[in-house]
Design a protein around this motif. Structure first.
Motif, PDB file in Angstrom:
ATOM      1  N   UNK A 141       0.828  -1.211   0.000  1.00 15.93           N
ATOM      2  CA  UNK A 141       0.000   0.000   0.000  1.00 15.93           C
ATOM      3  C   UNK A 141       0.866   1.266   0.000  1.00 15.93           C
ATOM      4  N   UNK A 142       1.950   1.257   0.768  1.00 16.49           N
ATOM      5  CA  UNK A 142       2.847   2.424   0.739  1.00 16.49           C
ATOM      6  C   UNK A 142       3.566   2.533  -0.609  1.00 16.49           C
ATOM      7  N   UNK A 143       3.891   1.390  -1.205  1.00 16.72           N
ATOM      8  CA  UNK A 143       4.558   1.409  -2.516  1.00 16.72           C
ATOM      9  C   UNK A 143       3.629   2.021  -3.574  1.00 16.72           C
ATOM     10  N   UNK A 144       2.384   1.635  -3.526  1.00 21.93           N
ATOM     11  CA  UNK A 144       1.399   2.165  -4.478  1.00 21.93           C
ATOM     12  C   UNK A 144       1.171   3.661  -4.242  1.00 21.93           C
ATOM     13  N   UNK A 145       1.099   4.038  -2.971  1.00 24.82           N
ATOM     14  CA  UNK A 145       0.885   5.458  -2.645  1.00 24.82           C
ATOM     15  C   UNK A 145       2.104   6.298  -3.045  1.00 24.82           C
ATOM     16  N   UNK A 146       3.287   5.772  -2.792  1.00 25.08           N
ATOM     17  CA  UNK A 146       4.517   6.466  -3.183  1.00 25.08           C
ATOM     18  C   UNK A 146       4.550   6.662  -4.704  1.00 25.08           C
ATOM     19  N   UNK A 147       4.251   5.624  -5.439  1.00 30.58           N
ATOM     20  CA  UNK A 147       4.227   5.729  -6.905  1.00 30.58           C
ATOM     21  C   UNK A 147       3.233   6.797  -7.334  1.00 30.58           C
ATOM     22  N   UNK A 148       2.081   6.794  -6.697  1.00 25.76           N
ATOM     23  CA  UNK A 148       1.027   7.737  -7.063  1.00 25.76           C
ATOM     24  C   UNK A 148       1.473   9.183  -6.846  1.00 25.76           C
ATOM     25  N   UNK A 149       2.003   9.488  -5.680  1.00 22.16           N
ATOM     26  CA  UNK A 149       2.385  10.889  -5.415  1.00 22.16           C
ATOM     27  C   UNK A 149       3.601  11.307  -6.251  1.00 22.16           C
ATOM     28  N   UNK A 150       4.344  10.324  -6.751  1.00 20.40           N
ATOM     29  CA  UNK A 150       5.467  10.642  -7.652  1.00 20.40           C
ATOM     30  C   UNK A 150       5.013  10.755  -9.107  1.00 20.40           C
ATOM     31  N   UNK A 151       3.756  10.425  -9.363  1.00 18.06           N
ATOM     32  CA  UNK A 151       3.253  10.492 -10.732  1.00 18.06           C
ATOM     33  C   UNK A 151       3.719   9.345 -11.613  1.00 18.06           C
ATOM     34  N   UNK A 152       4.068   8.236 -10.983  1.00 16.06           N
ATOM     35  CA  UNK A 152       4.508   7.050 -11.728  1.00 16.06           C
ATOM     36  C   UNK A 152       3.340   6.072 -11.875  1.00 16.06           C
ATOM     37  N   UNK A 153       3.100   5.599 -13.087  1.00 18.12           N
ATOM     38  CA  UNK A 153       2.099   4.562 -13.328  1.00 18.12           C
ATOM     39  C   UNK A 153       2.761   3.214 -13.029  1.00 18.12           C
ATOM     40  N   UNK A 154       2.479   2.699 -11.836  1.00 19.13           N
ATOM     41  CA  UNK A 154       3.213   1.520 -11.360  1.00 19.13           C
ATOM     42  C   UNK A 154       2.926   0.275 -12.201  1.00 19.13           C
ATOM     43  N   UNK A 155       1.687   0.102 -12.620  1.00 25.83           N
ATOM     44  CA  UNK A 155       1.350  -1.068 -13.435  1.00 25.83           C
ATOM     45  C   UNK A 155       2.096  -1.062 -14.762  1.00 25.83           C
ATOM     46  N   UNK A 156       2.092   0.091 -15.403  1.00 25.27           N
ATOM     47  CA  UNK A 156       2.785   0.244 -16.680  1.00 25.27           C
ATOM     48  C   UNK A 156       4.293   0.036 -16.482  1.00 25.27           C
ATOM     49  N   UNK A 157       4.821   0.620 -15.416  1.00 26.12           N
ATOM     50  CA  UNK A 157       6.254   0.485 -15.130  1.00 26.12           C
ATOM     51  C   UNK A 157       6.618  -0.979 -14.876  1.00 26.12           C
ATOM     52  N   UNK A 158       5.733  -1.700 -14.177  1.00 21.55           N
ATOM     53  CA  UNK A 158       6.023  -3.101 -13.844  1.00 21.55           C
ATOM     54  C   UNK A 158       6.028  -3.972 -15.109  1.00 21.55           C
ATOM     55  N   UNK A 159       5.096  -3.718 -16.016  1.00 21.39           N
ATOM     56  CA  UNK A 159       5.071  -4.486 -17.274  1.00 21.39           C
ATOM     57  C   UNK A 159       6.332  -4.201 -18.093  1.00 21.39           C
ATOM     58  N   UNK A 160       6.737  -2.934 -18.104  1.00 22.72           N
ATOM     59  CA  UNK A 160       7.961  -2.557 -18.832  1.00 22.72           C
ATOM     60  C   UNK A 160       9.184  -3.231 -18.195  1.00 22.72           C
ATOM     61  N   UNK A 161       9.213  -3.265 -16.849  1.00 25.13           N
ATOM     62  CA  UNK A 161      10.364  -3.858 -16.165  1.00 25.13           C
ATOM     63  C   UNK A 161      10.440  -5.356 -16.420  1.00 25.13           C
ATOM     64  N   UNK A 162       9.298  -6.007 -16.514  1.00 19.93           N
ATOM     65  CA  UNK A 162       9.292  -7.441 -16.831  1.00 19.93           C
ATOM     66  C   UNK A 162       9.900  -7.681 -18.213  1.00 19.93           C
ATOM     67  N   UNK A 163       9.611  -6.786 -19.144  1.00 21.27           N
ATOM     68  CA  UNK A 163      10.197  -6.921 -20.489  1.00 21.27           C
ATOM     69  C   UNK A 163      11.707  -6.688 -20.445  1.00 21.27           C
ATOM     70  N   UNK A 164      12.117  -5.678 -19.685  1.00 17.47           N
ATOM     71  CA  UNK A 164      13.559  -5.418 -19.532  1.00 17.47           C
ATOM     72  C   UNK A 164      14.260  -6.625 -18.919  1.00 17.47           C
ATOM     73  N   UNK A 165      13.618  -7.198 -17.889  1.00 18.87           N
ATOM     74  CA  UNK A 165      14.211  -8.361 -17.224  1.00 18.87           C
ATOM     75  C   UNK A 165      14.344  -9.550 -18.177  1.00 18.87           C
ATOM     76  N   UNK A 166      13.356  -9.705 -19.038  1.00 15.25           N
ATOM     77  CA  UNK A 166      13.399 -10.810 -20.013  1.00 15.25           C
ATOM     78  C   UNK A 166      14.568 -10.611 -20.981  1.00 15.25           C
ATOM     79  N   UNK A 167      14.875  -9.350 -21.282  1.00 13.19           N
ATOM     80  CA  UNK A 167      16.020  -9.070 -22.168  1.00 13.19           C
ATOM     81  C   UNK A 167      17.343  -9.270 -21.431  1.00 13.19           C
ATOM     82  N   UNK A 168      17.351  -8.859 -20.143  1.00 18.32           N
ATOM     83  CA  UNK A 168      18.580  -9.007 -19.354  1.00 18.32           C
ATOM     84  C   UNK A 168      18.891 -10.471 -19.063  1.00 18.32           C
TER      85      UNK A 168
END
Lengths: 145, 145
Positions: free
Chosen positions: B90-117
């Motif tokens: 819940x704090x992670x989601x709230x932190x992302x929100x107040x920073x203006x980061x779309x956490x779901x979108x970021x997580x999908x992108x990170x999974x793709x990066x990880x697959x490349x790494x």
């Protein structure tokens, strides 16, 4: 994986809406494909999560206070922040999964518990902890929601 | 809040399926109702998250290795674990929100990066870091997916 969303990911009002179950499934597949289940014990994953929280903290450590929305940050910094937030999220979801905890259900339950611990009329505008604001026996929250 | 799920929460194959957007919205409402936005600066939230990671770690700290699924744990311990995992989420989601980061979108992108790494053919069954497994120039993952 690029561009392919499972049935658990759907398009919401603002674009792609991501569910915890979807990320759980993607992480499980990722580990299985790489034969990494052998490394994904609960405590290994917890330590991996702690490591990622360290990397997240590094981004903020020398900045002093930063305003909400991060108006002065470069796009590259925000991208990096999104990556570290995601790493914490993904390990958290994986840890919950290998522990057999339904994280979404647990989070909804915890929100209800928090609402009981922090009733609006007792805590509005205050950062006191729940044991400081509950000063009568009747206000003590009940466990086991 | 009890029993009321917004449009962002839906019933999936295994019961309630929770989206990141739904939890983000619930956290934002929770803070707004209590006039807590004044306390929810990025670094305050990050430190709150770090505190919760500490509480999560406490649960595991003296147990030695624990098997997946936590077969020997009491229900009460698992419930407590679910609460601490949720607090971090819940704090992670709230932190992302107040920073203006779309956490779901970021997580999908990170999974793709990880697959490349970590391409399956290079890292299957190995716990080496990506810079250890990429030993030819052609294997170095590209940034900026």
């Amino acid at each position: 994986m690029k561009g392919s969303f499972s049935a658990e990911t759907r398009v919401g009002r603002e674009g792609v809406t991501v569910t915890l179950d979807d990320l759980k499934e993607k992480m499980a597949n990722f580990a299985e494909e790489r034969d990494w289940d052998q490394f994904h014990s609960p405590r290994n994953l917890l330590l991996a999560l702690v490591g990622e929280v360290g990397e997240l903290s590094e981004i903020f450590q020398w900045k002093g206070e930063v305003p909400r929305g991060l108006p002065d940050w470069q796009e590259q910094e925000k991208l990096h922040l999104g990556e570290e937030l995601s790493d914490v999220l993904l390990y958290l979801i994986r840890l919950s999964d290998v522990c057999g905890i339904d994280l979404g259900k647990a989070a909804l339950r915890k929100l209800e518990l928090n609402a009981q611990k922090y009733p609006v009329h007792l805590c509005k505008g205050s950062s006191q902890k729940y044991y400081q604001i509950h000063n009568s026996k009747d206000d003590v929250p009940q466990n086991g929601v």
